[in-house]
Scaffold this motif. Structure first.
Motif, PDB file in Angstrom:
ATOM      1  N   GLN A 115      35.992  40.519  35.814  1.00  9.36           N
ATOM      2  CA  GLN A 115      36.645  39.251  35.512  1.00  9.36           C
ATOM      3  C   GLN A 115      37.042  39.256  34.049  1.00  9.36           C
ATOM      4  O   GLN A 115      36.251  39.631  33.189  1.00  9.36           O
ATOM      5  N   ILE A 116      38.288  38.884  33.803  1.00  8.47           N
ATOM      6  CA  ILE A 116      38.716  38.748  32.409  1.00  8.47           C
ATOM      7  C   ILE A 116      39.301  37.356  32.237  1.00  8.47           C
ATOM      8  O   ILE A 116      40.148  36.934  33.031  1.00  8.47           O
ATOM      9  N   GLN A 118      39.302  36.748  38.282  1.00  7.12           N
ATOM     10  CA  GLN A 118      38.844  37.943  38.994  1.00  7.12           C
ATOM     11  C   GLN A 118      40.043  38.870  39.218  1.00  7.12           C
ATOM     12  O   GLN A 118      41.107  38.431  39.643  1.00  7.12           O
ATOM     13  N   ILE A 119      39.865  40.151  38.917  1.00  8.94           N
ATOM     14  CA  ILE A 119      41.007  41.059  38.999  1.00  8.94           C
ATOM     15  C   ILE A 119      40.864  42.040  40.149  1.00  8.94           C
ATOM     16  O   ILE A 119      39.884  42.779  40.246  1.00  8.94           O
ATOM     17  N   ILE A 136      34.680  38.600  29.272  1.00 10.21           N
ATOM     18  CA  ILE A 136      34.690  39.757  30.168  1.00 10.21           C
ATOM     19  C   ILE A 136      33.423  39.677  31.005  1.00 10.21           C
ATOM     20  O   ILE A 136      32.338  39.452  30.475  1.00 10.21           O
ATOM     21  N   GLU A 137      33.580  39.850  32.295  1.00  8.68           N
ATOM     22  CA  GLU A 137      32.393  39.882  33.123  1.00  8.68           C
ATOM     23  C   GLU A 137      32.500  41.033  34.115  1.00  8.68           C
ATOM     24  O   GLU A 137      33.409  41.078  34.942  1.00  8.68           O
ATOM     25  N   LEU A 138      31.588  42.005  33.978  1.00  8.03           N
ATOM     26  CA  LEU A 138      31.554  43.130  34.910  1.00  8.03           C
ATOM     27  C   LEU A 138      30.350  42.937  35.812  1.00  8.03           C
ATOM     28  O   LEU A 138      29.256  42.642  35.336  1.00  8.03           O
ATOM     29  N   LYS A 139      30.582  43.081  37.115  1.00  3.39           N
ATOM     30  CA  LYS A 139      29.464  42.937  38.054  1.00  3.39           C
ATOM     31  C   LYS A 139      29.381  44.155  38.947  1.00  3.39           C
ATOM     32  O   LYS A 139      30.347  44.494  39.637  1.00  3.39           O
ATOM     33  N   LYS A 140      28.218  44.813  38.906  1.00  8.01           N
ATOM     34  CA  LYS A 140      27.922  45.913  39.831  1.00  8.01           C
ATOM     35  C   LYS A 140      29.053  46.940  39.882  1.00  8.01           C
ATOM     36  O   LYS A 140      29.502  47.343  40.951  1.00  8.01           O
ATOM     37  N   VAL A 141      29.533  47.349  38.700  1.00  8.47           N
ATOM     38  CA  VAL A 141      30.666  48.277  38.660  1.00  8.47           C
ATOM     39  C   VAL A 141      30.204  49.705  38.986  1.00  8.47           C
ATOM     40  O   VAL A 141      29.275  50.232  38.382  1.00  8.47           O
TER      41      VAL A 141
END
Lengths: 240, 230
Positions: free
Chosen positions: A59-60, A64-65, A2-7
């Motif tokens: 991103q999972i 990228q979703i 799992i990648e979260l960026k600047k959510v």
């Protein structure tokens, strides 16, 4: 994984997540802690798109979703979730709760689904409750069924949103036990909880959220014994 | 009174049959209309919300008898509807409005967590609605629906005014010829009373049957085989 960026996520005028970055690797157990209103649950719900983020990236499995284009149902099949209030389907028995999604979403044969459901029930210690309705179970039993229900879809990631917060104190242990076992089996997990014992014992990393941001994330040993951020220190001193 | 009953036995029972036919037909049609408009009102499409609102305003804002007369006498200048269908459609459209509100309320009363749990398992919105929300909503709607169906049964007497010989239509002609209105009306009242009693009984059975807590036996029976439709 799992990648979260600047959510970023707001509700009305209130910005709940203010640019959160979080990376979770395969088989890692990340525990999110923080005061209520700090955005922990919202962050969790952004991972399986129960909330759609306003800005930033998710991103999972390296994919990228884009919520507008990706079939979110497919993503959710791979990301199981356990809720604070269980949210079992009251009109279905325990077994029916568990096979519902495998049969209707994955189109699994009902016999196969039942067989697997029974294995899962065995795992959470509720084999004998298969034919009960959720109303007849204790809170701890309900939550263990909810975990089995999520696992029935064979997710790659499990999200836990305060899974023990609605339980009587004496029932917390049985749920944490199941979660611990799951972590030992190598499940990738993100857990929002107030159970510091669990965080210390099971987590690979503890992340502290405050006011829509992750202020500090560390291995639990360092996190609890030697917190760096003042806010973290304050928070820990209040709860420990 | 017994004498009135005996001398009009055939006429009354034929009329009773018509009342039952009209009631059941409009009950089925009204439920379908109600369900469709309930979906319209909970839809995310604004236009459908407006259509549902317009329907509610029109139907709830005018008396049933006016609607029946418009449908039968008014529309007959354009197309002629058979009496039976004019009556059934008017009753169904009228009650459909109330039924749609019953369904909407019961659907919206289901905890949001149910939809979230279903979605989190990968179910799409429609599937979650059909498999998770509606079964619970229907169960919750049963008492209110029972009430509405009783109202519908009694309102069906209005079809007498477009010339149908339902219970009330027959009663009026019997009372007109025997000049004993009071006793005739009481006999008819008893007919309705028995019908409503029967309805009430059926609905209280339904209510119990769909309450899992009250039917532990059912859960044991279910363990043998869950029927799964594909």
């Amino acid at each position: 994984m799992i990648e979260l960026k600047k959510v970023v996520k707001s509700f009305g005028g209130l910005t709940v997540l203010k640019g959160v970055d979080l990376t979770v690797s395969e088989k890692e157990v990340v525990v999110l802690i923080g005061a209520s209103g700090s955005g922990k649950s919202t962050l969790l719900r952004c991972i399986n798109f129960l909330e759609i983020l306003d800005q930033g990236e998710v991103q999972i499995n390296g994919e990228q979703i884009n919520p507008a284009k990706t079939d979110l149902n497919k993503i959710r099949e791979e990301v199981g979730m356990v809720f604070q209030h269980f949210n079992l389907f009251p009109h279905n028995t325990v077994l029916e709760n568990i096979i519902e999604a495998p049969v209707y979403v994955k189109k699994m044969k009902s016999d196969e689904a039942k067989e697997y459901a029974n294995i899962l029930l065995e795992k959470v210690g509720l084999r004998d409750k298969a034919d009960n309705y959720p109303d007849s179970l204790s809170g701890g039993q309900k939550q263990r069924v909810a975990i089995a229900r999520a696992l029935a879809m064979e997710p790659k990631i499990m999200l836990f949103d305060e899974p023990t917060s609605a339980l009587d104190p004496e029932l917390v242990g049985e749920v944490l036990q199941v979660m611990k076992q799951l972590a030992n089996d190598g499940m990738t997990m993100v857990v929002v909880t107030h159970e510091m014992g669990f965080a210390r014992e099971v987590a690979d990393r503890v992340a502290f959220m405050h006011d829509g941001q992750i202020l500090e994330q560390e291995h639990p040993k360092n996190f609890f014994d030697n917190p760096q951020n003042d806010r973290t220190k304050q928070f820990l001193s209040r709860i420990l | 009174m017994l004498e009135i009953f005996q001398s009009n036995y055939n006429a009354l029972f034929e009329a009773l049959l018509i009342t039952i036919k009209v009631t059941i037909s409009s009950l089925l049609l009204g439920s379908i209309i109600g369900l469709v408009f309930a979906f319209f009102s909970i839809s995310h499409i604004k236009l459908l919300n407006y259509i549902a609102q317009g329907y509610l305003i029109l139907v709830r804002g005018t008396p049933m008898i006016v609607q029946i007369c418009i449908l039968y006498f008014g529309i007959s200048s354009i197309v002629t509807l058979p009496q039976f269908w004019a009556g059934v459609i008017a009753l169904a459209v009228h009650n459909g409005a109330y039924i749609s509100e019953i369904f909407r309320g019961s659907i919206q009363s289901i905890d949001k967590g149910q939809m979230e749990a279903a979605r989190s398992l990968g179910m799409n919105y429609k599937l979650a609605l059909r498999r998770i929300i509606l079964p619970q909503a229907f169960k919750r709607a049963i008492p209110a629906l029972g009430n509405q169906f009783i109202l519908l049964l009694k309102e069906s007497a209005l079809v007498a005014y477009i010339g149908m010989t339902d219970l009330w239509g027959a009663t009026m002609s019997i009372a007109g010829s025997n000049f004993r209105p009071l006793e005739t009306y009481i006999v008819t009242g008893l007919f309705y009373l028995v019908l409503v009693g029967l309805f009430t009984f059926i609905f209280s059975k339904l209510e119990k049957r769909y309450d899992p807590e009250k039917s532990v036996k059912r859960s044991i029976k279910n363990s043998k085989g869950i029927t799964v439709e594909r």
